[in-house]
Design a protein around this motif. Structure first.
Motif, PDB file in Angstrom:
ATOM      1  N   THR A   6       0.821  -1.218   0.000  1.00  0.00           N
ATOM      2  CA  THR A   6       0.000   0.000   0.000  1.00  0.00           C
ATOM      3  C   THR A   6       0.858   1.272   0.000  1.00  0.00           C
ATOM      4  OG1 THR A   6      -0.175  -0.203   2.406  1.00  0.00           O
ATOM      5  CG2 THR A   6      -2.051  -1.001   1.110  1.00  0.00           C
ATOM      6  N   PHE A  31      -1.536  -5.911  -0.737  1.00  0.00           N
ATOM      7  CA  PHE A  31      -2.895  -5.723  -1.245  1.00  0.00           C
ATOM      8  C   PHE A  31      -2.959  -6.390  -2.619  1.00  0.00           C
ATOM      9  CE2 PHE A  31      -6.631  -3.490  -2.754  1.00  0.00           C
ATOM     10  CZ  PHE A  31      -7.348  -3.200  -1.601  1.00  0.00           C
ATOM     11  N   ILE A  35      -9.630  -7.607  -7.071  1.00  0.00           N
ATOM     12  CA  ILE A  35     -10.597  -8.288  -6.209  1.00  0.00           C
ATOM     13  C   ILE A  35     -11.720  -8.728  -7.140  1.00  0.00           C
ATOM     14  CG2 ILE A  35     -12.133  -8.103  -4.215  1.00  0.00           C
ATOM     15  CD1 ILE A  35     -10.367  -5.796  -3.199  1.00  0.00           C
ATOM     16  N   THR A 253     -12.165  -4.696   7.249  1.00  0.00           N
ATOM     17  CA  THR A 253     -11.539  -4.760   5.923  1.00  0.00           C
ATOM     18  C   THR A 253     -11.946  -6.036   5.186  1.00  0.00           C
ATOM     19  OG1 THR A 253      -9.670  -3.487   6.764  1.00  0.00           O
ATOM     20  CG2 THR A 253      -9.321  -4.680   4.709  1.00  0.00           C
ATOM     21  N   LEU A 256     -15.212  -5.468   3.699  1.00  0.00           N
ATOM     22  CA  LEU A 256     -15.140  -4.647   2.483  1.00  0.00           C
ATOM     23  C   LEU A 256     -14.734  -5.499   1.278  1.00  0.00           C
ATOM     24  CD1 LEU A 256     -13.323  -1.518   3.994  1.00  0.00           C
ATOM     25  CD2 LEU A 256     -15.641  -1.530   3.057  1.00  0.00           C
ATOM     26  N   PHE A 257     -13.843  -6.448   1.522  1.00  0.00           N
ATOM     27  CA  PHE A 257     -13.453  -7.359   0.438  1.00  0.00           C
ATOM     28  C   PHE A 257     -14.654  -8.206  -0.002  1.00  0.00           C
ATOM     29  CE2 PHE A 257      -8.814  -7.669  -0.576  1.00  0.00           C
ATOM     30  CZ  PHE A 257      -8.424  -6.506   0.070  1.00  0.00           C
ATOM     31  N   LYS A 260     -16.854  -6.162  -2.130  1.00  0.00           N
ATOM     32  CA  LYS A 260     -16.267  -6.008  -3.476  1.00  0.00           C
ATOM     33  C   LYS A 260     -16.455  -7.267  -4.313  1.00  0.00           C
ATOM     34  CE  LYS A 260     -13.737  -2.248  -4.410  1.00  0.00           C
ATOM     35  NZ  LYS A 260     -13.664  -1.483  -5.564  1.00  0.00           N
ATOM     36  N   ARG A 310      -5.365  -0.345   4.249  1.00  0.00           N
ATOM     37  CA  ARG A 310      -6.136  -1.131   3.265  1.00  0.00           C
ATOM     38  C   ARG A 310      -7.514  -0.510   3.033  1.00  0.00           C
ATOM     39  NH1 ARG A 310      -3.903  -6.331   5.780  1.00  0.00           N
ATOM     40  NH2 ARG A 310      -2.307  -7.006   4.294  1.00  0.00           N
ATOM     41  N   GLU A 313      -6.940   2.193   0.634  1.00  0.00           N
ATOM     42  CA  GLU A 313      -6.583   1.664  -0.679  1.00  0.00           C
ATOM     43  C   GLU A 313      -7.831   1.211  -1.442  1.00  0.00           C
ATOM     44  OE1 GLU A 313      -3.554   1.859  -1.770  1.00  0.00           O
ATOM     45  OE2 GLU A 313      -3.987   0.858  -3.689  1.00  0.00           O
ATOM     46  N   ILE A 314      -8.711   0.530  -0.748  1.00  0.00           N
ATOM     47  CA  ILE A 314      -9.902  -0.025  -1.409  1.00  0.00           C
ATOM     48  C   ILE A 314     -10.832   1.105  -1.881  1.00  0.00           C
ATOM     49  CG2 ILE A 314     -11.584  -0.366   0.477  1.00  0.00           C
ATOM     50  CD1 ILE A 314     -11.774  -3.273  -0.379  1.00  0.00           C
ATOM     51  N   HIS A 315     -10.690   2.285  -1.262  1.00  0.00           N
ATOM     52  CA  HIS A 315     -11.501   3.442  -1.665  1.00  0.00           C
ATOM     53  C   HIS A 315     -10.665   4.477  -2.418  1.00  0.00           C
ATOM     54  CE1 HIS A 315     -13.793   1.825   1.861  1.00  0.00           C
ATOM     55  NE2 HIS A 315     -14.798   2.029   1.032  1.00  0.00           N
ATOM     56  N   ASN A 316      -9.543   4.055  -2.945  1.00  0.00           N
ATOM     57  CA  ASN A 316      -8.642   4.959  -3.675  1.00  0.00           C
ATOM     58  C   ASN A 316      -8.296   6.227  -2.897  1.00  0.00           C
ATOM     59  OD1 ASN A 316      -8.588   3.288  -6.006  1.00  0.00           O
ATOM     60  ND2 ASN A 316     -10.667   4.008  -6.461  1.00  0.00           N
TER      61      ASN A 316
END
Ligand code: PLP
Length: 429
Positions: A6, A31, A35, A253, A256-257, A260, A310, A313-316
């Motif tokens: 990350t 990461f 996904i 987290t 969230l994965f 996704k 993370r 990262e997942i939300h830019n």
């Protein structure tokens, strides 16, 4: 499948390398580059958690463990019940404590241990796992690795800041597990582990790996029970939210994965104690880590949650995007006690100090939103008997697998919260 850091200043690794390495050399978290969504029709079709977990794991392991082995690893990871229990209308408790050490961390610990031992057996290297614990991680990881050839586990825990049962679990396993009692906080323990990874002398002399939720093989399998619990919901029409009592945010987290990958989760609730770094970030857009403060929900006493990287990262890295998927609430110890008393009095269901924070946050959210909610009940109440019993005014029955730990003799080495002491200890082993 490649895994990148990350912090984006380390080279990309394979799944195997990322699992063995734990933390990236630039201090970032690994990461996955993609996904993937699960195939249409799989979710909500009544499949078992083993089947769904295998489908999930396959997409991250990407052929680096043969399917037959991975299937076995997944089913051994979740070989205990992970039921949702209806506490009241639209409120479900996902009981994650039916595993060997009575906390959700058994899931990640078991998956990580099995992946690592698979890789080590096929590679022949010796590995030392360093794990800083705020209470439950250490024992779950240690239980996962107990007796596994080629792996030593060194646990660091903050002196006086874990419950009696947790301490007994951390200090009595023996065999390939050794324990350091650190005169400091959990954040100190975590910083010492990080320093060990960055120490070139240690790295050249031993194969160090990490078992904290920074390790991809720790948090990823936690997504299995999001899928598994969703299947158990009778009503698949009403929007579903998950409330996660959070410390290092590995659990959230993993959710969230799962989202996704296609699981229809309407919202995540970040439920914290006085260590409210993430709720504050959600409110202000500013992430300001602080030294952790001790609370009665000690496994959430984290002042600089590692998985925040993370989440970003997942939300830019976009605060608005993070706010759109996560809402945060925090509670004091006094509120936590009132909450525990209230739930058991009104519903007859006993929640421990972590789960009840998730419960209160969900109830708060439901004041404004007509949703059904699943609270992650992260540990068995008996692990926090000292706190829970006086509040509810009754004795909690201690599961036999916990009583067993209480009968054993504590073995731990006391050290200061100074990296040099950890280093000397590791080099002398
Ligand atoms: C570890 C732990 C938490 C916090 O989980 P994170 O994934 O670190 O956010 C909550 N409750 C209990 C009982 C725990 O052991």
């Amino acid at each position: 499948m490649k895994y990148y850091s990350t912090n984006k200043k380390s080279e990309d690794l394979s799944f195997k390398e990322a699992v063995i390495r734990g933390l990236a050399p630039d201090n970032g978290l690994y990461f996955p580059e993609r996904i993937e969504k699960l195939p249409e029709g799989l979710i909500g079709s009544g499949k078992s958690i083993e089947e769904l977990g295998f489908e999930v794991a396959k997409r991250f392991v990407d052929g680096e463990i043969p399917d037959a082995d991975l299937e076995r690893i997944v089913s051994e990871t979740v070989n205990f019940p992970l039921p949702i229990v209806e506490v009241e209308k639209d409120v479900f408790s996902l009981e994650l404590w039916h595993g060997p050490t009575c906390a959700f961390k058994d899931v990640g610990g078991r998956f990580l241990a099995r992946c690592l031992s698979h890789f080590i057996q096929s590679g022949g290297e010796k590995v030392t796992i360093l794990v800083a614990t705020s209470g439950d991680t250490g024992s779950a990881v240690a239980a996962g690795f107990l007796g596994i050839e080629g792996i030593d586990v060194v646990i660091l825990y903050p002196k006086g800041k874990v419950s009696k049962i947790q301490e007994q679990q951390l200090t009595t396993m023996g065999q390939n597990i050794t324990t350091l009692e650190v005169d400091g906080t959990f954040d100190d323990c975590q910083a010492m582990v990080k320093a060990a990874f960055n120490d070139s002398e240690l790295r050249s002399k031993m194969n160090l790996s990490s078992a904290n939720s920074i390790n991809v093989a720790r948090f990823l399998p936690q997504s299995f029970y999001y899928f598994g619990s969703y299947e158990q919901l009778e009503d698949k029409k009403k929007p579903v939210v998950y409330s996660c009592p959070s410390g290092n945010y590995g659990n959230l987290t993993a959710g969230l994965f799962a989202q996704k990958m296609g699981l229809p989760i309407a919202k995540f609730i970040a439920a914290s104690n006085a260590n409210d770094i993430v709720p504050k970030y959600l409110e202000t857009g500013i992430y300001s880590p602080k030294p952790s403060v001790a609370t009665i929900s000690n496994a959430m006493d984290v002042g600089d949650p590692s998985n925040f990287a993370r989440i970003l990262e997942i939300h830019n890295g976009d605060w608005d995007a993070v706010k759109a998927s996560i809402v945060g609430y925090s509670y004091s110890d006094a509120q936590t006690k009132v909450g525990m008393k209230d739930v058991i009095t009104r519903t007859g269901y006993l929640m421990e100090p972590h789960g009840v924070i998730g419960y209160m946050a969900l109830k708060e959210y439901q004041k404004q939103h007509d949703v059904q909610g699943i609270v992650l009940e992260t540990a068995h109440p008996a692990k926090f008997g000292d706190v829970v019993e006086p509040v509810i005014g009754q004795k909690i029955e201690v599961p036999e697998r916990l009583q067993e730990f209480m009968r054993r003799k504590k073995v731990a080495t006391l050290i200061n919260s100074d990296f040099k002491e950890l280093k000397d200890y590791l080099l002398s082993k």
